[in-house]
Scaffold this motif. Structure first.
Motif, PDB file in Angstrom:
ATOM      1  N   VAL A 195     -39.925  10.256  21.328  1.00 23.03           N
ATOM      2  CA  VAL A 195     -40.502   8.938  21.537  1.00 23.03           C
ATOM      3  C   VAL A 195     -39.431   7.898  21.264  1.00 23.03           C
ATOM      4  O   VAL A 195     -38.717   7.981  20.277  1.00 23.03           O
ATOM      5  CB  VAL A 195     -41.709   8.733  20.587  1.00 23.03           C
ATOM      6  N   GLY A 196     -39.316   6.940  22.134  1.00 19.68           N
ATOM      7  CA  GLY A 196     -38.354   5.857  21.934  1.00 19.68           C
ATOM      8  C   GLY A 196     -36.923   6.274  22.256  1.00 19.68           C
ATOM      9  O   GLY A 196     -36.671   7.318  22.853  1.00 19.68           O
ATOM     10  N   ALA A 197     -35.994   5.447  21.842  1.00 20.60           N
ATOM     11  CA  ALA A 197     -34.578   5.721  22.088  1.00 20.60           C
ATOM     12  C   ALA A 197     -34.161   6.950  21.291  1.00 20.60           C
ATOM     13  O   ALA A 197     -34.555   7.123  20.142  1.00 20.60           O
ATOM     14  CB  ALA A 197     -33.731   4.520  21.676  1.00 20.60           C
ATOM     15  N   HIS A 198     -33.403   7.821  21.917  1.00 15.99           N
ATOM     16  CA  HIS A 198     -33.017   9.065  21.254  1.00 15.99           C
ATOM     17  C   HIS A 198     -31.764   9.650  21.907  1.00 15.99           C
ATOM     18  O   HIS A 198     -31.386   9.243  23.007  1.00 15.99           O
ATOM     19  CB  HIS A 198     -34.153  10.092  21.342  1.00 15.99           C
ATOM     20  N   GLN A 199     -31.162  10.608  21.214  1.00 16.04           N
ATOM     21  CA  GLN A 199     -30.006  11.337  21.748  1.00 16.04           C
ATOM     22  C   GLN A 199     -30.115  12.784  21.299  1.00 16.04           C
ATOM     23  O   GLN A 199     -30.340  13.058  20.134  1.00 16.04           O
ATOM     24  CB  GLN A 199     -28.690  10.727  21.254  1.00 16.04           C
ATOM     25  N   VAL A 255     -25.297  27.278  18.597  1.00 16.07           N
ATOM     26  CA  VAL A 255     -26.026  27.876  17.471  1.00 16.07           C
ATOM     27  C   VAL A 255     -27.168  26.986  16.974  1.00 16.07           C
ATOM     28  O   VAL A 255     -27.892  27.372  16.070  1.00 16.07           O
ATOM     29  CB  VAL A 255     -25.085  28.221  16.294  1.00 16.07           C
ATOM     30  N   GLY A 256     -27.310  25.819  17.551  1.00 12.76           N
ATOM     31  CA  GLY A 256     -28.390  24.947  17.126  1.00 12.76           C
ATOM     32  C   GLY A 256     -28.502  23.717  17.997  1.00 12.76           C
ATOM     33  O   GLY A 256     -27.666  23.468  18.869  1.00 12.76           O
ATOM     34  N   CYS A 257     -29.586  22.980  17.780  1.00  5.69           N
ATOM     35  CA  CYS A 257     -29.768  21.726  18.504  1.00  5.69           C
ATOM     36  C   CYS A 257     -30.356  20.684  17.552  1.00  5.69           C
ATOM     37  O   CYS A 257     -31.012  21.035  16.570  1.00  5.69           O
ATOM     38  CB  CYS A 257     -30.629  21.923  19.734  1.00  5.69           C
ATOM     39  N   MET A 258     -30.086  19.429  17.853  1.00  7.28           N
ATOM     40  CA  MET A 258     -30.566  18.311  17.031  1.00  7.28           C
ATOM     41  C   MET A 258     -31.014  17.175  17.939  1.00  7.28           C
ATOM     42  O   MET A 258     -30.564  17.070  19.079  1.00  7.28           O
ATOM     43  CB  MET A 258     -29.441  17.753  16.146  1.00  7.28           C
ATOM     44  N   LEU A 259     -31.862  16.327  17.378  1.00  9.64           N
ATOM     45  CA  LEU A 259     -32.276  15.128  18.073  1.00  9.64           C
ATOM     46  C   LEU A 259     -32.240  13.983  17.072  1.00  9.64           C
ATOM     47  O   LEU A 259     -32.746  14.110  15.961  1.00  9.64           O
ATOM     48  CB  LEU A 259     -33.705  15.280  18.608  1.00  9.64           C
ATOM     49  N   PHE A 260     -31.605  12.900  17.448  1.00  6.17           N
ATOM     50  CA  PHE A 260     -31.625  11.701  16.635  1.00  6.17           C
ATOM     51  C   PHE A 260     -32.426  10.651  17.387  1.00  6.17           C
ATOM     52  O   PHE A 260     -32.195  10.411  18.571  1.00  6.17           O
ATOM     53  CB  PHE A 260     -30.202  11.153  16.384  1.00  6.17           C
ATOM     54  N   GLY A 261     -33.395  10.054  16.704  1.00 10.77           N
ATOM     55  CA  GLY A 261     -34.235   9.023  17.311  1.00 10.77           C
ATOM     56  C   GLY A 261     -34.078   7.703  16.580  1.00 10.77           C
ATOM     57  O   GLY A 261     -33.730   7.673  15.398  1.00 10.77           O
ATOM     58  N   ALA A 262     -34.345   6.642  17.292  1.00  9.11           N
ATOM     59  CA  ALA A 262     -34.272   5.302  16.694  1.00  9.11           C
ATOM     60  C   ALA A 262     -35.417   5.146  15.688  1.00  9.11           C
ATOM     61  O   ALA A 262     -36.478   5.737  15.837  1.00  9.11           O
ATOM     62  CB  ALA A 262     -34.378   4.243  17.793  1.00  9.11           C
ATOM     63  N   ALA A 263     -35.172   4.349  14.693  1.00  6.89           N
ATOM     64  CA  ALA A 263     -36.203   4.063  13.695  1.00  6.89           C
ATOM     65  C   ALA A 263     -37.328   3.256  14.338  1.00  6.89           C
ATOM     66  O   ALA A 263     -37.085   2.475  15.255  1.00  6.89           O
ATOM     67  CB  ALA A 263     -35.600   3.284  12.530  1.00  6.89           C
ATOM     68  N   PRO A 264     -38.557   3.442  13.869  1.00  8.80           N
ATOM     69  CA  PRO A 264     -39.658   2.662  14.435  1.00  8.80           C
ATOM     70  C   PRO A 264     -39.494   1.189  14.116  1.00  8.80           C
ATOM     71  O   PRO A 264     -38.897   0.813  13.111  1.00  8.80           O
ATOM     72  CB  PRO A 264     -40.908   3.232  13.775  1.00  8.80           C
ATOM     73  N   ASN A 265     -40.028   0.361  14.976  1.00  6.72           N
ATOM     74  CA  ASN A 265     -39.905  -1.092  14.825  1.00  6.72           C
ATOM     75  C   ASN A 265     -41.052  -1.613  13.976  1.00  6.72           C
ATOM     76  O   ASN A 265     -41.949  -2.282  14.444  1.00  6.72           O
ATOM     77  CB  ASN A 265     -39.912  -1.751  16.198  1.00  6.72           C
ATOM     78  N   ARG A 266     -41.042  -1.280  12.706  1.00  5.85           N
ATOM     79  CA  ARG A 266     -42.113  -1.709  11.780  1.00  5.85           C
ATOM     80  C   ARG A 266     -41.512  -2.135  10.493  1.00  5.85           C
ATOM     81  O   ARG A 266     -40.676  -1.641   9.915  1.00  5.85           O
ATOM     82  CB  ARG A 266     -43.117  -0.585  11.536  1.00  5.85           C
TER      83      ARG A 266
END
Length: 150
Positions: free
Chosen positions: A120-124, A139-150
């Motif tokens: 959900v939202g901006a991510h890489q 050997v693995g995978c990761m996802l970084f997402g933007a912090a919620p706008n709250r």
């Protein structure tokens, strides 16, 4: 009240939160900080529904999600590794290419303990790769997402 009823009827496809934000914009309902009073508007919509001023079916509770129920397509990456870190150096974290998205999605869905639908939202998305047996292996995978706008 008429503006709220017309807006709710006209924008049936919006989620409750999107509808509340739209109403806040149209009514210039903002906090002193300038932020829209979406939470207060959500409560107001709920109160209007309970009072019979709005049809309970007019305001959607669960918007349709983009790929809910859709099968993810790809091949999960499976690498069995029993080595020390010094034996697999260098380790790299590489952005996932568009041609690898299907494999990344299925790998995350297969191995994540809570499953995976979509970010959900901006991510890489990233692959974790190591050097073993003369080649680079995932050997693995990761996802970084933007912090919620709250």
């Amino acid at each position: 009240m008429e503006l709220i009823q017309v807006t709710v009827e006209r924008f049936r496809g919006l989620s409750r939160k999107e509808l509340a934000a739209t109403l806040c914009e149209n009514l210039s309902w903002k906090a002193p900080s300038g932020r829209l009073k979406v939470d207060a508007c959500l409560k107001l919509l709920e109160d209007f529904e309970q009072a019979g001023l709005l049809s309970p079916t007019a305001v959607r509770r669960n918007p349709a999600k983009g790929n809910k129920g859709k099968e993810l397509v790809g091949t999960p990456v499976e690498t069995i590794l029993s080595s020390s870190l010094k034996d697999v150096s260098p380790v790299s974290v590489d952005p996932v290419l568009s041609s690898e998205l299907g494999d990344w999605n299925v790998t995350m869905q297969t191995y994540h303990p809570l499953g995976y639908r979509r970010p959900v939202g901006a991510h890489q998305r990233y692959w974790i790769r190591v050097q073993i047996q003369g080649g680079r292996k995932i050997v693995g995978c990761m996802l970084f997402g933007a912090a919620p706008n709250r």
